[in-house]
Design a protein around this motif. Sequence first.
Motif, PDB file in Angstrom:
ATOM      1  N   TYR A  54      33.991  38.399  38.650  1.00  0.00           N
ATOM      2  CA  TYR A  54      34.388  38.276  40.260  1.00  0.00           C
ATOM      3  C   TYR A  54      35.183  37.211  40.511  1.00  0.00           C
ATOM      4  CZ  TYR A  54      30.417  35.142  41.804  1.00  0.00           C
ATOM      5  OH  TYR A  54      29.411  34.345  42.156  1.00  0.00           O
ATOM      6  N   GLY A  55      35.052  36.039  40.066  1.00  0.00           N
ATOM      7  CA  GLY A  55      35.753  34.909  40.568  1.00  0.00           C
ATOM      8  C   GLY A  55      37.296  35.349  40.312  1.00  0.00           C
ATOM      9  N   ILE A  56      37.756  35.833  39.025  1.00  0.00           N
ATOM     10  CA  ILE A  56      39.187  36.241  38.884  1.00  0.00           C
ATOM     11  C   ILE A  56      39.529  37.289  39.980  1.00  0.00           C
ATOM     12  CG2 ILE A  56      40.658  37.161  37.215  1.00  0.00           C
ATOM     13  CD1 ILE A  56      39.218  35.365  35.000  1.00  0.00           C
ATOM     14  N   LEU A  57      38.497  38.223  40.190  1.00  0.00           N
ATOM     15  CA  LEU A  57      38.787  39.392  40.846  1.00  0.00           C
ATOM     16  C   LEU A  57      39.169  39.100  42.305  1.00  0.00           C
ATOM     17  CD1 LEU A  57      38.907  42.704  41.066  1.00  0.00           C
ATOM     18  CD2 LEU A  57      36.516  42.488  41.771  1.00  0.00           C
ATOM     19  N   ILE A  58      38.360  38.227  42.931  1.00  0.00           N
ATOM     20  CA  ILE A  58      38.603  37.687  44.238  1.00  0.00           C
ATOM     21  C   ILE A  58      39.909  37.006  44.391  1.00  0.00           C
ATOM     22  CG2 ILE A  58      37.777  35.944  46.033  1.00  0.00           C
ATOM     23  CD1 ILE A  58      35.044  36.777  45.047  1.00  0.00           C
ATOM     24  N   PHE A  59      40.187  35.877  43.228  1.00  0.00           N
ATOM     25  CA  PHE A  59      41.332  35.138  43.333  1.00  0.00           C
ATOM     26  C   PHE A  59      42.672  36.135  43.126  1.00  0.00           C
ATOM     27  CE2 PHE A  59      44.788  33.033  40.557  1.00  0.00           C
ATOM     28  CZ  PHE A  59      44.848  32.028  41.419  1.00  0.00           C
ATOM     29  N   SER A  60      42.680  37.151  42.153  1.00  0.00           N
ATOM     30  CA  SER A  60      43.953  37.761  41.977  1.00  0.00           C
ATOM     31  C   SER A  60      44.066  38.947  43.327  1.00  0.00           C
ATOM     32  CB  SER A  60      43.806  38.623  40.669  1.00  0.00           C
ATOM     33  OG  SER A  60      42.593  39.419  40.567  1.00  0.00           O
ATOM     34  N   LEU A  61      42.965  39.553  43.704  1.00  0.00           N
ATOM     35  CA  LEU A  61      42.899  40.271  44.843  1.00  0.00           C
ATOM     36  C   LEU A  61      43.293  39.612  46.132  1.00  0.00           C
ATOM     37  CD1 LEU A  61      42.535  43.231  45.681  1.00  0.00           C
ATOM     38  CD2 LEU A  61      40.070  42.714  46.228  1.00  0.00           C
ATOM     39  N   ALA A  62      42.940  38.382  46.451  1.00  0.00           N
ATOM     40  CA  ALA A  62      43.463  37.644  47.426  1.00  0.00           C
ATOM     41  C   ALA A  62      44.874  37.442  47.379  1.00  0.00           C
ATOM     42  CB  ALA A  62      42.795  36.402  47.700  1.00  0.00           C
TER      43      ALA A  62
END
Length: 181
Positions: free
Chosen positions: A87-95
């Motif tokens: 979820y850390g990478i998901l939020i980072f890349s999605l943002a």
Amino acid sequence: MFLEKLSDWPSTKKNRVLLIFSIILLFIVYPIMTYFSIISNYPVNYIESQLSFSGEIIKSHFNTMNTVDINNYRIAEILDYGFMVSYGILIFSLALIIARKFNESTKWRKSGFLIAILGIIAASLDAIENGFILAMLTDPLGFPDIWAVSHSWVALMKWILLFFTIGWAISASLTRVIKKK
């Protein structure tokens, strides 16, 4: 400014790979983590546990569990580190994907770069929180109460950042859709 570097780093292609990796990792780790969490028989939900701010309450939860339950809970908490990465990478890349859709001078773009970093910070806080949980599990009925209180404060900061980052993603996406029309 450091955040401006996120205009082009990681590249669009690498950012998409990060997004896909995070989703695949999430779909692998989350069900296994959830399975171990369920069979641990932990007596309350995560929010209630994480925001208890009380060693006495956490000890009362652990007191309802046998050794096998405690071990299953420990496994769930260890697997949670994989979920944090996802979820850390998901939020980072999605943002980054959302922010880069806005013009360079907009507040949405600049705030999106900050949100990307806050997603990583939220996952890092979650890792610290789990560290406290794993420490408490070394002596489930006798750990220092300050560990539970510290665990709850870190969890609260994590939840605030998660709600903030998700709220931003929804708001920015809606703004983008409305502006396109």
